[in-house]
Write an enzyme that holds these catalytic residues in place. Structure first.
Site, short mmCIF file in Angstrom:
data_model
loop_
_atom_site.label_atom_id
_atom_site.label_comp_id
_atom_site.label_asym_id
_atom_site.label_seq_id
_atom_site.Cartn_x
_atom_site.Cartn_y
_atom_site.Cartn_z
N HIS A 5 -3.91 -8.87 3.52
CA HIS A 5 -5.11 -9.04 3.45
C HIS A 5 -5.34 -10.31 5.74
O HIS A 5 -5.30 -10.93 5.06
CB HIS A 5 -5.78 -9.88 2.21
CG HIS A 5 -5.81 -8.79 1.25
ND1 HIS A 5 -6.55 -9.04 0.57
CD2 HIS A 5 -6.14 -7.20 1.32
CE1 HIS A 5 -6.23 -7.81 -0.56
NE2 HIS A 5 -6.01 -6.84 0.35
N ARG A 59 0.63 -0.99 0.52
CA ARG A 59 -0.16 0.12 -0.09
C ARG A 59 0.94 0.82 -0.17
O ARG A 59 2.03 0.97 0.05
CB ARG A 59 -0.97 0.01 0.86
CG ARG A 59 -2.59 -1.20 1.57
CD ARG A 59 -2.83 -1.43 2.10
NE ARG A 59 -3.33 -2.63 2.49
CZ ARG A 59 -3.62 -3.88 3.51
NH1 ARG A 59 -1.74 -3.65 3.32
NH2 ARG A 59 -4.16 -4.76 3.18
N LYS A 85 -1.99 -1.89 7.28
CA LYS A 85 -2.93 -1.80 7.56
C LYS A 85 -3.25 -2.92 9.40
O LYS A 85 -3.15 -3.59 8.76
CB LYS A 85 -3.69 -2.43 6.81
CG LYS A 85 -5.31 -1.56 7.18
CD LYS A 85 -6.05 -1.60 5.85
CE LYS A 85 -7.28 -1.28 5.62
NZ LYS A 85 -7.65 -1.17 4.11
N TYR A 141 -9.69 -11.09 -6.12
CA TYR A 141 -9.38 -11.20 -7.69
C TYR A 141 -8.93 -11.72 -8.12
O TYR A 141 -8.61 -12.43 -9.78
CB TYR A 141 -7.17 -10.76 -6.77
CG TYR A 141 -7.14 -9.61 -6.36
CD1 TYR A 141 -6.85 -8.46 -6.95
CD2 TYR A 141 -6.72 -9.21 -4.84
CE1 TYR A 141 -6.38 -6.80 -6.38
CE2 TYR A 141 -6.74 -7.94 -4.42
CZ TYR A 141 -6.50 -6.99 -5.05
OH TYR A 141 -6.54 -5.75 -4.07
N ARG A 197 -0.58 -2.59 -7.11
CA ARG A 197 -0.85 -4.00 -6.17
C ARG A 197 -2.00 -4.60 -6.84
O ARG A 197 -1.92 -5.74 -6.65
CB ARG A 197 -2.32 -2.78 -4.96
CG ARG A 197 -1.87 -4.04 -4.09
CD ARG A 197 -2.38 -2.67 -2.74
NE ARG A 197 -3.54 -4.03 -2.13
CZ ARG A 197 -2.56 -4.08 -1.21
NH1 ARG A 197 -1.80 -4.51 -0.51
NH2 ARG A 197 -3.64 -4.52 -0.01
N HIS A 238 -2.60 1.87 -5.93
CA HIS A 238 -3.05 0.27 -6.19
C HIS A 238 -3.80 0.24 -7.80
O HIS A 238 -3.63 -1.59 -7.33
CB HIS A 238 -4.88 1.26 -5.43
CG HIS A 238 -5.11 -0.15 -3.92
ND1 HIS A 238 -4.28 0.67 -3.20
CD2 HIS A 238 -6.15 -0.92 -3.36
CE1 HIS A 238 -4.42 -0.14 -1.80
NE2 HIS A 238 -5.68 -0.78 -2.65
#
Length: 405
Positions: free
Chosen positions: A298, A175, A200, A307, A275, A272
């Site tokens: 994640h 990120r 995150k 995805y 990414r 992004h």
């Protein structure tokens, strides 16, 4: 392009408000409380920006005290959000962004109730739009990524730095905030690993980095950073071309977006997109979804599963080779010839249907028809599909016309 932190909504924070029940005064106390509760600086910045929308709207409507705000005012703000235009695109912000903005406002009022500034929560009955698994707006394939990377002028210090930034984005899937926080000792060149500190959710993780990205990092460190750095003890990995720290993660957004625009791919996006390209590329190459989840950081596997849905080219190949109608080329050609002259029915787009003249007339505000029109506005805000609203409007119109006879 207006920066995230220089938006007109931020001018609201320059106003003075020291009244004990002032919305702006209590909002400042709210963020001081978040800081004491050890919320991350980036989280507070995001909340401050989003709540700035609400505070600006309140001051424009002369709602200065928290006691002026009730359920009706919150509902009106929800309607306002449904008409708010995006700063980057000339269209209404998505329902996802509207939900996000509402949740920040509701969190603020829950805090006011807990701190006993309010007796009841005006957001208590606020409803959100249905959550949907959103596909990324744009996806770059491998060839398009290479075209974007090739836009950097590698004969200049800025071009070398920018190429290194994009190579790291594409190779690791970090990120932008995670890349912004990278220090020199977070890169293990020998093992080919990047140590992400407090990603995150404030979680650390190790992410592999490819040899090509490492080579561009080494080139940047030797030819650009070592020459331009101002402080000998500076640890931050990526610096400005003048050797100082980059001011905010938003600068990476501007850097990457400029190169995507220069590539003329007719696709909007920034960090992004690289990414997303990394994740879909790995899945198409045969990587396990668990491995991709670990790279992306994640917590929930369902976030990574999005995805899988965008690797449609691979799915189409499997379908062609396994479905009975696609096994033989001759059969497929024959079927195409047979269906060539059949009428084609285009899928109906989920757009707002055209209104019947019955609904466009003006009626008294307390009439049954006006109340019905408000009912359909309510359905739209609740996230009902336009075609479903159209069918309800059709049947209800028959009833109302019968009532008027």
């Amino acid at each position: 392009m207006t920066s995230r932190f220089t938006s007109p909504t931020q001018k609201i924070w320059e106003k003075k408000d020291k009244k004990p029940d002032g919305v702006l005064h209590l909002a400042r106390q709210y963020f001081s409380w978040m800081l004491r509760q050890n919320y991350s600086v980036e989280t507070i910045k995001g909340y401050r920006y989003t709540l700035g929308w609400f505070l600006t709207w309140c001051h424009e409507g002369a709602f200065y005290s928290i006691h002026q705000i009730d359920k009706t005012i919150v509902y009106k703000y929800k309607v306002h959000l449904s008409q708010r235009l995006s700063l980057r695109r000339n269209e209404v912000i998505s329902t996802y962004a509207q939900n996000d903005a509402l949740s920040v406002v509701c969190g603020f009022f829950r805090w006011l109730v807990k701190q006993e500034h309010l007796l009841s929560d005006p957001c208590e009955e606020t409803s959100y739009y249905p959550k949907t698994k959103r596909l990324p707006r744009n996806i770059l394939n491998a060839q398009e990524v290479e075209k974007v990377l090739g836009q950097a002028d590698i004969h200049t210090p800025k071009g070398i730095r920018d190429r290194a930034i994009m190579e790291v984005f594409y190779s690791t899937g970090l990120r932008r905030t995670e890349l912004f926080r990278l220090n020199l000792h977070d890169i293990d060149f020998a093992q080919g690993l990047v140590f992400v500190r407090e990603g995150k959710g404030r979680k650390d993780r190790l992410v592999p980095i490819g040899q090509r990205a490492i080579k561009w990092l080494e080139k940047y460190l030797l030819e650009v950073r070592s020459v331009s750095v101002k402080k000998a003890n500076e640890n931050r990995l990526f610096l400005t071309v003048h050797g100082k720290r980059i001011s905010s993660p938003g600068r990476f957004t501007n850097i990457v977006r400029d190169y995507i625009d220069a590539a003329k791919l007719d696709k909007q996006g920034s960090c992004h997109l690289l990414r997303h390209a990394m994740a879909t590329g790995m899945l198409q190459g045969g990587a396990s979804i668990r491995h991709v989840q670990s790279c992306l950081g994640h917590t929930d596997l369902s976030t990574t599963e999005i995805y899988i849905r965008v690797t449609i080219s691979e799915l189409k190949k499997v379908h062609t080779h396994t479905h009975p109608s696609g096994k033989r080329e001759e059969e497929a050609q024959c079927q195409n010839q047979q269906t060539k002259n059949l009428p084609v029915y285009a899928a109906k787009e989920d757009k707002e249907p055209k209104l019947h003249p019955f609904w466009e007339q003006d009626y008294p505000s307390n009439s049954l028809i006006s109340l019905a029109k408000n009912f359909f506005v309510h359905m739209k805000l609740k996230g009902y599909r336009p075609l479903y609203i159209k069918s309800n409007r059709f049947y209800l119109r028959g009833f109302l016309e019968w009532c008027n006879q």
